[in-house]
Design a protein around this motif. Sequence first.
Motif, PDB file in Angstrom:
ATOM      1  N   GLU A   1      -6.310   9.204  -0.086  1.00 49.92           N
ATOM      2  CA  GLU A   1      -5.132   8.463   0.372  1.00 49.92           C
ATOM      3  C   GLU A   1      -4.893   7.206  -0.460  1.00 49.92           C
ATOM      4  O   GLU A   1      -3.765   6.688  -0.504  1.00 49.92           O
ATOM      5  N   GLU A   2      -5.936   6.721  -1.122  1.00 49.33           N
ATOM      6  CA  GLU A   2      -5.836   5.463  -1.860  1.00 49.33           C
ATOM      7  C   GLU A   2      -5.182   5.620  -3.230  1.00 49.33           C
ATOM      8  O   GLU A   2      -4.884   4.627  -3.894  1.00 49.33           O
ATOM      9  N   PHE A   3      -4.949   6.865  -3.671  1.00 53.28           N
ATOM     10  CA  PHE A   3      -4.490   7.104  -5.042  1.00 53.28           C
ATOM     11  C   PHE A   3      -3.099   7.733  -5.084  1.00 53.28           C
ATOM     12  O   PHE A   3      -2.660   8.389  -4.140  1.00 53.28           O
TER      13      PHE A   3
ATOM     14  N   GLU B   1       4.660  -0.750 -15.758  1.00 52.78           N
ATOM     15  CA  GLU B   1       4.692  -2.059 -15.116  1.00 52.78           C
ATOM     16  C   GLU B   1       3.886  -2.078 -13.814  1.00 52.78           C
ATOM     17  O   GLU B   1       3.171  -3.025 -13.534  1.00 52.78           O
ATOM     18  N   THR B   2       4.007  -1.063 -13.009  1.00 52.35           N
ATOM     19  CA  THR B   2       3.289  -1.013 -11.744  1.00 52.35           C
ATOM     20  C   THR B   2       1.907  -0.414 -11.967  1.00 52.35           C
ATOM     21  O   THR B   2       1.762   0.566 -12.696  1.00 52.35           O
ATOM     22  N   MET B   3       0.904  -1.004 -11.342  1.00 47.04           N
ATOM     23  CA  MET B   3      -0.452  -0.500 -11.504  1.00 47.04           C
ATOM     24  C   MET B   3      -0.625   0.780 -10.682  1.00 47.04           C
ATOM     25  O   MET B   3      -0.920   0.742  -9.489  1.00 47.04           O
ATOM     26  N   THR B   4      -0.400   1.895 -11.312  1.00 47.94           N
ATOM     27  CA  THR B   4      -0.558   3.196 -10.672  1.00 47.94           C
ATOM     28  C   THR B   4      -2.050   3.513 -10.581  1.00 47.94           C
ATOM     29  O   THR B   4      -2.809   3.225 -11.507  1.00 47.94           O
ATOM     30  N   LYS B   5      -2.463   4.112  -9.470  1.00 45.11           N
ATOM     31  CA  LYS B   5      -3.877   4.454  -9.275  1.00 45.11           C
ATOM     32  C   LYS B   5      -4.070   5.959  -9.382  1.00 45.11           C
ATOM     33  O   LYS B   5      -3.463   6.730  -8.646  1.00 45.11           O
TER      34      LYS B   5
END
Length: 211
Positions: free
Chosen positions: A79-81, A11-15
Motif C-alpha cells: 500500500e505504501e508504493f 518532480e514528485t517523489m514516486t515510490k
Amino acid sequence: PTQPGETKRIETMTKIAIIVYSLYGHINTMAEAVKKGVEASGAECTIFQVPETLPEEVLAKMGAPPKADYPVITAAQMEEFDGFLFGLSGRFGIIPAQTKSFMDSTGGLWQGGKLVGKAGGCFFSTGCQGGGQETIGLSAVTFFTHHGMVFVPLGYVDPKVFTYEEVHGGSPYGSGTIAGPDGSRMPSQLEKDVAESHGKHFATITAKLAK
C-alpha cells in the motif's frame, strides 16, 4: 531549469518497490540495474525479496548461495508504493512458486481495492532463450489484472532489445537475462543496460499514474 543534455527529473517523489525472488543471484544483479534506472528518473526505489519456501537442506543440496540482505516484503507494505517491478526467476516458463505464494497472500489488498491504479511490471531470468522470456511476463499480467493495476511493459523503448549481435534476454514484456542451463552465465552488460532503461521507463510511467 533543465540544462542542455540533462534528463528532466520527475518532480514528485514516486515510490517504487522492486520485489524479487533470486536463487542463484541473476535476478538480484538485474534488480540493481533496474533500480539504477528508476532512481535516475528521480523516483524512490526499494528492493525487497519474497519469503523463501524451500527448506534450508534443499537449498544446500541445490548449491544456492546465501540470500541477499534485501528486506522480506509483506503484503501490507504494498500500500505504501505507487508501482511494483517483480524480478521473476522463471520456472518452466512461468512465475516461481515463491513469488506466486507471496502474490496469493495479497487477497486482503484485493478485497479492499488497495492496488487499483498502481503500476506493475516485471523482469526475468531463464535458463535459455525458449525458457519463458515472454510467457513469464504473460503469467504476471493475470495478477496485475485482478488487482486492477496497470501493466507497464518494456516494449522496445531501448533499441538494444532488437540486437542480434549476441545472445541476450529481454522481450517486450520486460528486461531479462539468460542464465544458461547450468546457471553459470551472469547478466551481460547489454542486459544490464536494457534493465536500466526498463527502470527509467517504468518510473516515468508510474509517476504519471500516481499524479
